[in-house]
Design a protein around this motif. Structure first.
Motif, PDB file in Angstrom:
ATOM      1  N   SER A   1       0.806  -1.223   0.000  1.00 43.75           N
ATOM      2  CA  SER A   1       0.000   0.000   0.000  1.00 43.75           C
ATOM      3  C   SER A   1       0.841   1.277   0.000  1.00 43.75           C
ATOM      4  O   SER A   1       0.295   2.380   0.048  1.00 43.75           O
ATOM      5  N   SER A   2       2.161   1.148  -0.066  1.00 40.36           N
ATOM      6  CA  SER A   2       3.014   2.325   0.071  1.00 40.36           C
ATOM      7  C   SER A   2       2.986   3.212  -1.164  1.00 40.36           C
ATOM      8  O   SER A   2       2.748   2.752  -2.286  1.00 40.36           O
ATOM      9  N   VAL A   3       3.223   4.502  -0.934  1.00 34.36           N
ATOM     10  CA  VAL A   3       3.353   5.472  -2.019  1.00 34.36           C
ATOM     11  C   VAL A   3       4.797   5.963  -2.008  1.00 34.36           C
ATOM     12  O   VAL A   3       5.459   5.938  -0.975  1.00 34.36           O
ATOM     13  N   PRO A   4       5.320   6.414  -3.143  1.00 29.93           N
ATOM     14  CA  PRO A   4       6.695   6.910  -3.156  1.00 29.93           C
ATOM     15  C   PRO A   4       6.841   8.180  -2.334  1.00 29.93           C
ATOM     16  O   PRO A   4       5.891   8.963  -2.201  1.00 29.93           O
ATOM     17  N   LEU A   5       8.012   8.391  -1.792  1.00 30.80           N
ATOM     18  CA  LEU A   5       8.272   9.531  -0.923  1.00 30.80           C
ATOM     19  C   LEU A   5       8.006  10.859  -1.607  1.00 30.80           C
ATOM     20  O   LEU A   5       7.624  11.827  -0.949  1.00 30.80           O
ATOM     21  N   ASP A   6       8.196  10.915  -2.913  1.00 27.86           N
ATOM     22  CA  ASP A   6       7.989  12.178  -3.626  1.00 27.86           C
ATOM     23  C   ASP A   6       6.564  12.338  -4.149  1.00 27.86           C
ATOM     24  O   ASP A   6       6.301  13.177  -5.016  1.00 27.86           O
ATOM     25  N   SER A   7       5.627  11.567  -3.607  1.00 25.28           N
ATOM     26  CA  SER A   7       4.230  11.671  -4.036  1.00 25.28           C
ATOM     27  C   SER A   7       3.669  13.061  -3.738  1.00 25.28           C
ATOM     28  O   SER A   7       3.859  13.601  -2.639  1.00 25.28           O
ATOM     29  N   PRO A   8       2.968  13.670  -4.701  1.00 27.30           N
ATOM     30  CA  PRO A   8       2.348  14.983  -4.466  1.00 27.30           C
ATOM     31  C   PRO A   8       1.355  14.975  -3.306  1.00 27.30           C
ATOM     32  O   PRO A   8       1.060  16.027  -2.735  1.00 27.30           O
ATOM     33  N   LEU A   9       0.850  13.790  -2.937  1.00 27.49           N
ATOM     34  CA  LEU A   9      -0.096  13.702  -1.828  1.00 27.49           C
ATOM     35  C   LEU A   9       0.494  14.240  -0.525  1.00 27.49           C
ATOM     36  O   LEU A   9      -0.218  14.771   0.329  1.00 27.49           O
ATOM     37  N   LEU A  10       1.805  14.110  -0.376  1.00 27.99           N
ATOM     38  CA  LEU A  10       2.450  14.452   0.888  1.00 27.99           C
ATOM     39  C   LEU A  10       2.883  15.906   0.985  1.00 27.99           C
ATOM     40  O   LEU A  10       3.010  16.452   2.076  1.00 27.99           O
ATOM     41  N   ARG A  11       3.087  16.543  -0.132  1.00 27.56           N
ATOM     42  CA  ARG A  11       3.750  17.852  -0.110  1.00 27.56           C
ATOM     43  C   ARG A  11       2.895  18.959   0.495  1.00 27.56           C
ATOM     44  O   ARG A  11       3.426  19.938   0.997  1.00 27.56           O
ATOM     45  N   ASN A  12       1.601  18.799   0.406  1.00 31.56           N
ATOM     46  CA  ASN A  12       0.733  19.874   0.894  1.00 31.56           C
ATOM     47  C   ASN A  12       0.207  19.647   2.308  1.00 31.56           C
ATOM     48  O   ASN A  12      -0.628  20.420   2.779  1.00 31.56           O
ATOM     49  N   GLU A  13       0.689  18.594   2.970  1.00 30.06           N
ATOM     50  CA  GLU A  13       0.249  18.344   4.338  1.00 30.06           C
ATOM     51  C   GLU A  13       0.872  19.388   5.279  1.00 30.06           C
ATOM     52  O   GLU A  13       2.078  19.607   5.273  1.00 30.06           O
ATOM     53  N   GLU A  14       0.035  20.013   6.084  1.00 31.74           N
ATOM     54  CA  GLU A  14       0.509  21.067   6.969  1.00 31.74           C
ATOM     55  C   GLU A  14       1.371  20.529   8.104  1.00 31.74           C
ATOM     56  O   GLU A  14       2.407  21.113   8.454  1.00 31.74           O
ATOM     57  N   ARG A  15       0.968  19.406   8.698  1.00 26.88           N
ATOM     58  CA  ARG A  15       1.696  18.846   9.842  1.00 26.88           C
ATOM     59  C   ARG A  15       1.870  17.338   9.628  1.00 26.88           C
ATOM     60  O   ARG A  15       0.885  16.626   9.433  1.00 26.88           O
ATOM     61  N   LEU A  16       3.110  16.885   9.660  1.00 29.01           N
ATOM     62  CA  LEU A  16       3.409  15.482   9.424  1.00 29.01           C
ATOM     63  C   LEU A  16       4.240  14.907  10.569  1.00 29.01           C
ATOM     64  O   LEU A  16       5.170  15.557  11.057  1.00 29.01           O
TER      65      LEU A  16
END
Length: 266
Positions: free
Chosen positions: A201-216
């Protein structure tokens, strides 16, 4: 005497006040006690700048007027034990790194909620037990914009001698706390969770899904076993680092550095 500093020549290995230095094996002074050890003038300076309280200094005689002079000038009323390299090595069990050690008082423990307040990027070390890896993760965290570090599942103490040395004092520059929760507790503090793991179920680290998250909250697993399946299943994102030539994983510290860079606040 040098100013208000009391320099004490070591003539016996059982001199009062030297007990902490005589336990400097990894097993003997691993951490979590009231006193911890900082090595080298540069790292000791970082600790002092961070407001940590020195208890005593152990220094080769030749460094008193040399590379330790600046440190000694800051130690008002703190005993400075000194002697030849051979004497100090007999005391500590190894040759001193750069000839200078400082015993310091452990700061008061902080809560996970306290260190995460206002943070946008948090690293969670889940059962990362290698002291070198922990020190390297802290150094990357400071350099790459991570706001806090949480230590879960028996992760190594950041103030053990080797972690402090490898981090080059970074353990004093980023807030950290013990943490006994999981992804649900991190979400309750306002974070979306990123489990670094190899999974279908993993997504690549450079997935656009992650870039706009405010707090990770970026969760790094144990060097040998990775993250527990329950943690992976409960995370908002399961993330892998794209790699070439059939390599499937990186050392925990190296993986953390790559993740911190790619998931940094832009």
């Amino acid at each position: 005497m040098i100013g208000n500093v009391n320099c004490i020549e070591i003539e016996s290995l059982d001199h009062p006040g030297l007990e902490v230095y005589s336990r400097l094996t990894e097993a003997g002074l691993r951490g979590d006690g009231e006193i911890f050890i900082v090595e080298s003038p540069k790292v000791i300076s970082v600790a002092l700048d961070s407001g940590l309280v020195p208890v005593s200094l152990l220094c080769e005689r030749r460094h008193i007027a040399g590379q330790a002079a600046g440190i000694i000038a800051r130690l008002d009323g703190v005993p400075v034990y000194t002697g030849d390299r051979e004497v100090l090595a007999a005391l500590t069990g190894y040759v001193l790194t750069r000839g200078v050690l400082c015993a310091m008082r452990r700061p008061e423990a902080r809560s996970a909620c306290e260190v995460c307040r206002g943070a946008r990027r948090v690293a969670v070390l889940d059962s990362v037990v290698d002291s070198t890896n922990v020190g390297a993760v802290f150094r990357s965290a400071v350099a790459l914009g991570v706001d806090a570090v949480l230590l879960a599942g028996g992760a190594c103490d950041p103030l053990c001698r080797r972690s402090v040395r490898v981090s080059m004092g970074a353990v004093f520059l980023v807030p950290w706390a013990r943490f006994d929760g999981g992804p649900d507790a991190l979400r309750a503090m306002g974070f979306r969770t990123v489990a670094m793991a190899l999974a279908d179920s993993s997504v690549p680290l450079d997935s656009p899904l992650l870039r706009n998250e405010e707090r990770l909250a970026i969760i790094i697993g144990n060097e040998g076993d990775g993250l527990p399946p329950a943690t992976v299943a409960a995370a908002d994102y399961v993330v892998r680092i794209p790699m070439a030539h059939g390599v499937d994983s990186l050392n925990a510290a190296a993986a953390a550095a790559v993740a911190f860079w790619e998931l940094r606040v832009r």
